[in-house]
Design an enzyme around this catalytic site. Structure first.
Site, short mmCIF file in Angstrom:
data_model
loop_
_atom_site.label_atom_id
_atom_site.label_comp_id
_atom_site.label_asym_id
_atom_site.label_seq_id
_atom_site.Cartn_x
_atom_site.Cartn_y
_atom_site.Cartn_z
N ARG A 242 29.15 56.93 62.20
CA ARG A 242 30.16 56.32 63.07
C ARG A 242 30.68 55.06 62.40
O ARG A 242 29.95 54.38 61.65
CB ARG A 242 29.53 55.93 64.41
N HIS B 29 38.03 61.34 59.85
CA HIS B 29 37.04 61.84 60.82
C HIS B 29 37.13 63.37 60.92
O HIS B 29 37.31 63.91 62.02
CB HIS B 29 37.24 61.18 62.19
P1 NDP Z 1 20.54 63.70 66.16
O1 NDP Z 1 20.40 62.95 67.41
O2 NDP Z 1 20.14 65.12 66.12
O3 NDP Z 1 19.74 62.96 64.99
C1 NDP Z 1 19.74 61.58 64.81
C2 NDP Z 1 18.78 61.20 63.69
O4 NDP Z 1 18.91 59.80 63.44
C3 NDP Z 1 17.32 61.48 64.03
O5 NDP Z 1 16.64 61.97 62.90
C4 NDP Z 1 16.78 60.09 64.39
O6 NDP Z 1 15.40 59.90 64.12
C5 NDP Z 1 17.60 59.23 63.46
N1 NDP Z 1 17.67 57.85 63.94
C6 NDP Z 1 18.23 57.39 65.10
N2 NDP Z 1 18.05 56.07 65.22
C7 NDP Z 1 17.33 55.69 64.14
C8 NDP Z 1 16.81 54.45 63.70
N3 NDP Z 1 16.99 53.32 64.41
N4 NDP Z 1 16.12 54.42 62.55
C9 NDP Z 1 15.90 55.56 61.84
N5 NDP Z 1 16.37 56.78 62.19
C10 NDP Z 1 17.08 56.83 63.33
O7 NDP Z 1 22.08 63.54 65.72
P2 NDP Z 1 22.98 64.57 64.89
O8 NDP Z 1 22.30 64.90 63.62
O9 NDP Z 1 23.41 65.69 65.75
O10 NDP Z 1 24.28 63.66 64.65
C11 NDP Z 1 24.21 62.42 63.99
C12 NDP Z 1 25.53 61.67 64.14
O11 NDP Z 1 26.53 62.25 63.32
C13 NDP Z 1 26.17 61.70 65.53
O12 NDP Z 1 25.55 60.79 66.40
C14 NDP Z 1 27.61 61.31 65.21
O13 NDP Z 1 27.73 59.91 65.27
C15 NDP Z 1 27.80 61.79 63.77
N6 NDP Z 1 28.76 62.88 63.69
C16 NDP Z 1 29.87 62.72 62.89
C17 NDP Z 1 30.79 63.73 62.73
C18 NDP Z 1 31.94 63.56 61.80
O14 NDP Z 1 32.81 64.44 61.77
N7 NDP Z 1 31.98 62.51 61.01
C19 NDP Z 1 30.64 65.00 63.44
C20 NDP Z 1 29.45 65.07 64.25
C21 NDP Z 1 28.56 64.05 64.36
P3 NDP Z 1 14.24 60.72 64.90
O15 NDP Z 1 14.45 62.18 64.49
O16 NDP Z 1 12.97 60.18 64.35
O17 NDP Z 1 14.47 60.50 66.35
C1 OXD Z 2 31.03 64.27 66.97
C2 OXD Z 2 32.14 63.88 66.14
O1 OXD Z 2 30.24 63.40 67.34
O2 OXD Z 2 33.11 64.63 66.10
O3 OXD Z 2 30.88 65.47 67.28
O4 OXD Z 2 32.10 62.86 65.48
#
Ligand code: NDP
Ligand code: OXD
Length: 308
Positions: free
Chosen positions: A223, A271
């Site tokens: 993000r 994005h």
């Molecule tokens: P998930 O919720 O499945 O995974 C998040 C991961 O981040 C987990 O492994 C979690 O750790 C880790 N995490 C969260 N907070 C911390 C922290 N403080 N320190 C260390 N690790 C942390 O999310 P997704 O994989 O589904 O998606 C991730 C992000 O990708 C979304 O939130 C969105 O912002 C972004 N995104 C961007 C898109 C784009 O087109 N650019 C499209 C879709 C998503 P743990 O497993 O230990 O809980």
């Molecule tokens: C999502 C994105 O969070 O599009 O799915 O970034």
């Protein structure tokens, strides 16, 4: 029939409304201004205005139309209801494609080749095997894990950082603040796939990126709020970072006057790293509506305290 209202500042909303009306007879579909929308039991939204969700007195479920929910959780008047997100297989596949493209850009020195073409300069840049590069992934959740497996499959050494340690075959796991520096020190290409939370806001700053080896590259798909743009710009100009692919920005669309656009070693994408398809968003929402009525556990439920 379940009354559902779609709203938010996103070009997918009209497509979702049209397809939901055409294909999901169990949903009675409203947009925000439709008469009757205030009776909605489910709200499907993207970046709702603060206070907008609190206006629906019969609401039982808040459903994001995306994977990230930071844009919903930041509402100070958010009703205390279950919140779900969409995490479909097409989203993971698309993200893996995008990250693989970005990693290849740097690993195969294609960034230099593209630059050389502009100068009409024929130069056969060095080529090394994928196994010579370590890719570090910040966030080993749904997307990070899929990306890690894809990169390993293409021969890269892969490591990931998360809150809790992970056991993913062929992926070296680092967890928590104590292991972050060691993770960064060995990452030639850093990929950010973290959610935006109070803990991860501004994480991609000079302090963190400065711990990467000199000449490392950044691929940012999390993000915009993770990124301290001026720090990235400075580190690229100083040569500490060889380059960065940036897909998300604090303010989107990115300001036409932003210096990021013209920086030779920065690649700006709008994005588009990945997106859930309209069909998969509706399939997941409709499955959760079914579960809500059946009293079953909801899929892809978010923990509002954790922020993801
Ligand atoms: P998930 O919720 O499945 O995974 C998040 C991961 O981040 C987990 O492994 C979690 O750790 C880790 N995490 C969260 N907070 C911390 C922290 N403080 N320190 C260390 N690790 C942390 O999310 P997704 O994989 O589904 O998606 C991730 C992000 O990708 C979304 O939130 C969105 O912002 C972004 N995104 C961007 C898109 C784009 O087109 N650019 C499209 C879709 C998503 P743990 O497993 O230990 O809980
Ligand atoms: C999502 C994105 O969070 O599009 O799915 O970034």
């Amino acid at each position: 029939m379940t009354k559902i209202v779609f709203f938010g500042d996103n070009s997918d909303i009209p497509k979702l409304v049209a397809l939901a009306r055409a294909q999901y007879p169990d949903l009675q579909v409203y947009t925000e201004d439709d008469p009757g929308a205030l009776d909605a039991e489910v709200a499907a939204c993207w970046r709702p205005e603060h206070g907008a969700l609190a206006r629906f007195p019969r609401l039982r479920l808040i459903h994001a139309i995306a994977a990230g929910v930071d844009n919903i959780l930041e509402d100070p008047m958010l009703p205390p209801l279950p919140i779900c997100r969409v995490a479909a297989p097409d989203l993971s596949a698309g993200m893996s494609e995008f990250v693989l493209w970005s990693v290849l850009l740097f690993h195969r020195n294609l960034d230099q080749v593209l630059m050389n073409q502009r100068r009409h300069h024929w130069h056969r840049v060095d080529q090394e095997p994928a196994s010579s590069r370590t890719v570090g992934i910040l966030g080993l959740g749904t997307l990070g894990t899929h990306v890690a497996r894809t990169l390993f499959h293409h021969g890269y050494r892969v490591r990931g950082w998360s809150r809790q340690p992970k056991q993913i075959a062929n992926v070296r796991s680092y967890a928590g603040a104590d292991e972050l520096d060691a993770f960064l020190a060995g990452s030639d290409i850093l990929v950010c796939l973290l959610p935006l939370t109070g803990e991860t806001q501004g994480i991609l700053d000079r302090k963190l990126l400065g711990k990467l080896p000199r000449g490392a590259a950044l691929v940012h798909c999390g993000r915009g709020g993770h990124l301290v743009s001026e720090d990235v710009l400075g580190l690229v100009r100083e040569g500490h970072l060889r380059g960065a692919v940036l897909d998300v920005f604090e303010a989107e669309p990115l300001d036409p006057a932003s210096p990021l656009w013209d920086e030779p070693n920065i690649y700006v994408t709008p994005h588009i790293a990945s997106a859930n398809s309209i069909q998969s968003i509706l399939d997941q929402i409709s499955e959760n509506v079914r579960r809500l009525h059946a009293g079953e556990a909801l899929e892809n439920r978010v923990d509002p305290q954790r922020g993801y």
